[in-house]
Design a protein around this motif. Structure first.
Motif, PDB file in Angstrom:
ATOM      1  N   ILE A 281       0.843  -1.192   0.000  1.00 40.20           N
ATOM      2  CA  ILE A 281       0.000   0.000   0.000  1.00 40.20           C
ATOM      3  C   ILE A 281       0.882   1.248   0.000  1.00 40.20           C
ATOM      4  CG2 ILE A 281      -1.938  -1.128   1.147  1.00 40.20           C
ATOM      5  CD1 ILE A 281      -1.062   0.144   3.752  1.00 40.20           C
ATOM      6  N   SER A 282       0.335   2.313  -0.547  1.00 36.88           N
ATOM      7  CA  SER A 282       1.052   3.588  -0.580  1.00 36.88           C
ATOM      8  C   SER A 282       0.975   4.258   0.787  1.00 36.88           C
ATOM      9  CB  SER A 282       0.432   4.505  -1.634  1.00 36.88           C
ATOM     10  OG  SER A 282      -0.893   4.838  -1.267  1.00 36.88           O
ATOM     11  N   MET A 283       1.787   5.288   0.989  1.00 44.22           N
ATOM     12  CA  MET A 283       1.730   6.033   2.239  1.00 44.22           C
ATOM     13  C   MET A 283       0.392   6.750   2.376  1.00 44.22           C
ATOM     14  SD  MET A 283       3.663   5.830   4.720  1.00 44.22           S
ATOM     15  CE  MET A 283       2.832   7.165   5.552  1.00 44.22           C
ATOM     16  N   GLU A 284      -0.212   7.119   1.252  1.00 46.27           N
ATOM     17  CA  GLU A 284      -1.540   7.735   1.280  1.00 46.27           C
ATOM     18  C   GLU A 284      -2.550   6.766   1.880  1.00 46.27           C
ATOM     19  OE1 GLU A 284      -3.720  11.091   0.745  1.00 46.27           O
ATOM     20  OE2 GLU A 284      -1.755  10.943  -0.242  1.00 46.27           O
TER      21      GLU A 284
ATOM     22  N   ARG B 223       9.214   9.296  10.379  1.00 48.38           N
ATOM     23  CA  ARG B 223       9.746   9.394   9.021  1.00 48.38           C
ATOM     24  C   ARG B 223      10.398   8.080   8.572  1.00 48.38           C
ATOM     25  NH1 ARG B 223      10.453  13.091   5.360  1.00 48.38           N
ATOM     26  NH2 ARG B 223      12.082  12.834   3.806  1.00 48.38           N
ATOM     27  N   HIS B 224      11.152   7.419   9.460  1.00 49.51           N
ATOM     28  CA  HIS B 224      11.866   6.208   9.069  1.00 49.51           C
ATOM     29  C   HIS B 224      10.894   5.097   8.672  1.00 49.51           C
ATOM     30  CE1 HIS B 224      10.834   5.675  13.275  1.00 49.51           C
ATOM     31  NE2 HIS B 224      11.127   4.383  13.203  1.00 49.51           N
ATOM     32  N   LEU B 225       9.774   5.000   9.362  1.00 46.84           N
ATOM     33  CA  LEU B 225       8.766   3.996   9.018  1.00 46.84           C
ATOM     34  C   LEU B 225       8.061   4.351   7.708  1.00 46.84           C
ATOM     35  CD1 LEU B 225       7.148   3.390  12.532  1.00 46.84           C
ATOM     36  CD2 LEU B 225       8.873   2.001  11.384  1.00 46.84           C
ATOM     37  N   CYS B 226       7.767   5.633   7.540  1.00 48.95           N
ATOM     38  CA  CYS B 226       7.089   6.088   6.315  1.00 48.95           C
ATOM     39  C   CYS B 226       7.956   5.847   5.083  1.00 48.95           C
ATOM     40  CB  CYS B 226       6.742   7.574   6.428  1.00 48.95           C
ATOM     41  SG  CYS B 226       5.525   7.939   7.695  1.00 48.95           S
ATOM     42  N   VAL B 227       9.252   6.100   5.209  1.00 49.35           N
ATOM     43  CA  VAL B 227      10.173   5.880   4.087  1.00 49.35           C
ATOM     44  C   VAL B 227      10.211   4.404   3.714  1.00 49.35           C
ATOM     45  CG1 VAL B 227      12.605   5.942   3.398  1.00 49.35           C
ATOM     46  CG2 VAL B 227      11.585   7.923   4.555  1.00 49.35           C
ATOM     47  N   GLN B 228      10.199   3.524   4.718  1.00 44.38           N
ATOM     48  CA  GLN B 228      10.205   2.084   4.445  1.00 44.38           C
ATOM     49  C   GLN B 228       8.938   1.661   3.699  1.00 44.38           C
ATOM     50  OE1 GLN B 228      11.526  -0.678   7.627  1.00 44.38           O
ATOM     51  NE2 GLN B 228      12.010   1.155   8.825  1.00 44.38           N
ATOM     52  N   ILE B 229       7.786   2.136   4.161  1.00 40.22           N
ATOM     53  CA  ILE B 229       6.516   1.801   3.501  1.00 40.22           C
ATOM     54  C   ILE B 229       6.493   2.332   2.074  1.00 40.22           C
ATOM     55  CG2 ILE B 229       4.024   2.240   3.538  1.00 40.22           C
ATOM     56  CD1 ILE B 229       4.216   2.309   6.604  1.00 40.22           C
ATOM     57  N   SER B 230       6.949   3.573   1.899  1.00 42.72           N
ATOM     58  CA  SER B 230       6.963   4.194   0.567  1.00 42.72           C
ATOM     59  C   SER B 230       7.905   3.456  -0.383  1.00 42.72           C
ATOM     60  CB  SER B 230       7.378   5.663   0.695  1.00 42.72           C
ATOM     61  OG  SER B 230       7.376   6.301  -0.549  1.00 42.72           O
ATOM     62  N   ASN B 231       9.118   3.110   0.101  1.00 47.32           N
ATOM     63  CA  ASN B 231      10.083   2.393  -0.750  1.00 47.32           C
ATOM     64  C   ASN B 231       9.574   1.010  -1.129  1.00 47.32           C
ATOM     65  OD1 ASN B 231      11.876   4.518  -0.723  1.00 47.32           O
ATOM     66  ND2 ASN B 231      13.090   3.718   0.968  1.00 47.32           N
ATOM     67  N   HIS B 232       8.934   0.319  -0.170  1.00 48.91           N
ATOM     68  CA  HIS B 232       8.373  -1.001  -0.464  1.00 48.91           C
ATOM     69  C   HIS B 232       7.294  -0.904  -1.544  1.00 48.91           C
ATOM     70  CE1 HIS B 232       6.962  -5.101   0.172  1.00 48.91           C
ATOM     71  NE2 HIS B 232       5.724  -4.610   0.257  1.00 48.91           N
ATOM     72  N   TYR B 233       6.472   0.149  -1.444  1.00 51.47           N
ATOM     73  CA  TYR B 233       5.398   0.314  -2.432  1.00 51.47           C
ATOM     74  C   TYR B 233       5.969   0.641  -3.817  1.00 51.47           C
ATOM     75  CZ  TYR B 233       0.992   1.865  -4.488  1.00 51.47           C
ATOM     76  OH  TYR B 233      -0.111   2.002  -5.287  1.00 51.47           O
ATOM     77  N   LYS B 234       7.028   1.468  -3.859  1.00 58.57           N
ATOM     78  CA  LYS B 234       7.670   1.776  -5.140  1.00 58.57           C
ATOM     79  C   LYS B 234       8.252   0.513  -5.773  1.00 58.57           C
ATOM     80  CE  LYS B 234       8.928   6.575  -4.053  1.00 58.57           C
ATOM     81  NZ  LYS B 234      10.049   7.502  -3.744  1.00 58.57           N
ATOM     82  N   GLN B 235       8.879  -0.321  -4.945  1.00 56.08           N
ATOM     83  CA  GLN B 235       9.435  -1.584  -5.444  1.00 56.08           C
ATOM     84  C   GLN B 235       8.319  -2.497  -5.958  1.00 56.08           C
ATOM     85  OE1 GLN B 235      11.785  -3.646  -2.536  1.00 56.08           O
ATOM     86  NE2 GLN B 235      12.191  -5.396  -3.868  1.00 56.08           N
ATOM     87  N   TYR B 236       7.200  -2.520  -5.233  1.00 61.25           N
ATOM     88  CA  TYR B 236       6.052  -3.330  -5.644  1.00 61.25           C
ATOM     89  C   TYR B 236       5.519  -2.864  -7.000  1.00 61.25           C
ATOM     90  CZ  TYR B 236       1.056  -4.503  -5.827  1.00 61.25           C
ATOM     91  OH  TYR B 236      -0.186  -4.905  -6.241  1.00 61.25           O
ATOM     92  N   LEU B 237       5.398  -1.543  -7.184  1.00 57.90           N
ATOM     93  CA  LEU B 237       4.924  -1.003  -8.463  1.00 57.90           C
ATOM     94  C   LEU B 237       5.887  -1.335  -9.598  1.00 57.90           C
ATOM     95  CD1 LEU B 237       3.569   2.532  -7.436  1.00 57.90           C
ATOM     96  CD2 LEU B 237       2.260   0.461  -7.889  1.00 57.90           C
ATOM     97  N   GLU B 238       7.189  -1.254  -9.307  1.00 57.95           N
ATOM     98  CA  GLU B 238       8.192  -1.577 -10.326  1.00 57.95           C
ATOM     99  C   GLU B 238       8.102  -3.043 -10.737  1.00 57.95           C
ATOM    100  OE1 GLU B 238      10.940  -0.605 -13.071  1.00 57.95           O
ATOM    101  OE2 GLU B 238       9.986   0.799 -11.663  1.00 57.95           O
ATOM    102  N   GLU B 239       7.930  -3.924  -9.756  1.00 62.72           N
ATOM    103  CA  GLU B 239       7.792  -5.350 -10.055  1.00 62.72           C
ATOM    104  C   GLU B 239       6.529  -5.623 -10.868  1.00 62.72           C
ATOM    105  OE1 GLU B 239       7.906  -7.219  -6.263  1.00 62.72           O
ATOM    106  OE2 GLU B 239      10.094  -6.971  -6.013  1.00 62.72           O
ATOM    107  N   ARG B 240       5.445  -4.935 -10.509  1.00 61.74           N
ATOM    108  CA  ARG B 240       4.201  -5.101 -11.272  1.00 61.74           C
ATOM    109  C   ARG B 240       4.364  -4.635 -12.710  1.00 61.74           C
ATOM    110  NH1 ARG B 240      -1.210  -2.793  -8.914  1.00 61.74           N
ATOM    111  NH2 ARG B 240      -1.789  -3.421 -11.001  1.00 61.74           N
TER     112      ARG B 240
END
Length: 454
Positions: free
Chosen positions: A340-343, A361-378
């Motif tokens: 899921i996105s940070m939104e 911030r550190h948790l938000c960055v992790q969630i955001s980076n994971h979502y970006k990686q997920y979108l890239e894989e998709r």
């Protein structure tokens, strides 16, 4: 002979007259845009892209139009207000229609009287019974400006709630969309007045709404000069109220009317302006009309009355937040590897995204980076699947003796424009090269023909 002949300048768009100008039921600018598009048998999106944006000197809108995006529609909730966005749209529409009254469809005249905070609704609201009556009487259906004001929750004609969800699919309606049609749901395309029922107002709620609507209507009807700035009548009258009613005591002013002292100080000094709701509440408690507060040089016969309950949007009330629980919820999102996105994460925990970035911030960055990686894989997975489909379609056409042109492959796959994507186009050209077809015909011809070849 022709010296007194007056020729009206030619307009680009039809010179359609706005509905209800000079009255409390004046049409909103977003409603007018949708009606103009309909009268030209085109969509709002086409009208905005082809005529409106080219007439507006806004680089970000030009980029959004050229490269895709919703910048214009995301900011549409302010079009009926007075921000720069509204001014630009008004100027463009007045130029295209050769009309000089389009500004009356907005709150531009009240720019320096009301702050924008909590002034306009974020989604469309309407009275289904007004729409139904207009249809039955063969009148034009439209959205009045008063329906877009955040404080107005009731139709004073039918004494019913304004609704903001389609009665058929129960989805909220954006203020403006590319395919907006007045009176039609943006999602299921059903009539917005279908199956509407009246919900009864409580008496206290009805009294407050009646006071709000009467005063807002008087402001929309007002056609005189408005004095603004630090020396405006609002500032003078607030000082007069403080002096006459509260004996010059700011503490009493804030205590009796239940406002923060710092807010009252800012209002009296003219540094900030009270919201429309606060102005109306002051008027209600002092038994005066808002026109007296804003437009009269000398208020008389005002006196503080017993406090009446006002209906305030509960979503604006501050909530006590347990940040320990919020942190655990964010950690759970990370541990479960939720895509899921940070939104979406912010909505899930019920906290503003900006606040989450400030606190965790550190948790938000992790969630955001994971979502970006997920979108890239998709994206990679999608491209891989499409390459397999392109190759299968290419081979099938080739085996049938049909030239595997770009348009022919897109037609068979039922995916128009799919080979415009760079990676897929390169893959298609590679397949042509393997079969020795890349140079057999001109590549421009390859994209347009689909005939059999020898």
């Amino acid at each position: 002979m022709y010296e007194h002949l007056f020729i009206t300048p030619r307009s680009v768009l039809y010179n359609i007259e706005p509905i209800g100008t000079g009255s409390e039921f004046v049409e909103s600018l977003t409603s007018y845009l949708a009606r103009v598009a309909f009268e030209h048998n085109t969509s709002v999106g086409h009208l905005v892209n082809k005529l409106l944006i080219p007439s507006m000197d806004k680089d970000y809108l030009h980029r959004s139009r050229d490269f895709g995006g919703n910048r214009f529609y995301e900011g549409a909730k302010t079009i009926n207000g007075y921000m720069e966005n509204s001014l630009s749209v008004v100027k463009a529409i007045e130029k295209l229609t050769v009309r000089d009254d389009i500004h009356k469809l907005t709150l531009i005249r009240w720019k320096n009287v009301f702050p924008l905070r909590e002034l306009l609704k974020k989604s469309l609201a309407w009275c289904p019974f007004c729409i139904k009556e207009w249809k039955e009487n063969n009148k034009t259906v439209y959205y009045p400006l008063i329906w877009s004001i955040d404080l107005v929750h009731m139709c004073h004609i039918h004494s019913c709630f304004l609704i903001n969800k389609c009665p058929t699919c129960f989805k909220q309606q954006d203020i403006l969309r590319r395919q907006s049609l007045v009176g039609i749901c943006q999602h299921c395309l059903r009539q917005l007045d279908d199956g509407a029922t009246k919900e009864k107002y409580g008496q206290e709620n009805k009294d407050w709404q009646g006071f709000v609507i009467d005063n807002v209507c008087s402001l929309l009807n007002y056609d005189g000069k408005i004095n603004t700035g630090e020396n405006s009548l609002l500032v003078k009258n607030l000082n007069l109220i403080c002096e006459k009613v509260f004996d010059g005591s700011i503490n009493e002013f804030s205590k009796q009317l239940n406002f923060a002292r710092s807010s009252v100080v800012g209002w009296i000094k003219g540094k900030v302006k009270p919201t429309l709701e606060n102005q109306l509440y002051i008027c209600q408690r002092l038994n005066i009309e808002i026109e007296q507060l804003l437009l009269t040089t000398n208020i008389q016969n005002f006196h503080i009355v017993k406090q009446r309950k006002r209906i305030i949007n509960t979503s604006s009330k501050p909530k006590r937040v347990d940040y320990y629980i919020v942190e655990k919820e964010l950690e759970k999102v990370i541990q479960n590897k939720e895509n899921i996105s940070m939104e979406a994460a912010a909505k899930k925990v019920g906290i503003n995204k900006r606040t989450l970035y400030r606190k965790f911030r550190h948790l938000c960055v992790q969630i955001s980076n994971h979502y970006k990686q997920y979108l890239e894989e998709r994206k990679l997975q999608r491209i891989l699947c499409l390459k397999i489909q392109v190759e299968a379609t290419f081979t099938n056409l080739y085996m049938q003796g049909i030239y595997p042109s770009r348009r022919k492959i897109e037609f068979v796959m039922n995916k128009p424009g799919v080979l415009k994507e760079r990676e897929l186009q390169s893959h298609w050209k590679g397949l042509l090269g393997k079969q020795g077809l890349l140079f057999e015909r001109n590549l421009g011809e390859c994209e347009d023909i689909g005939d059999e070849f020898q």
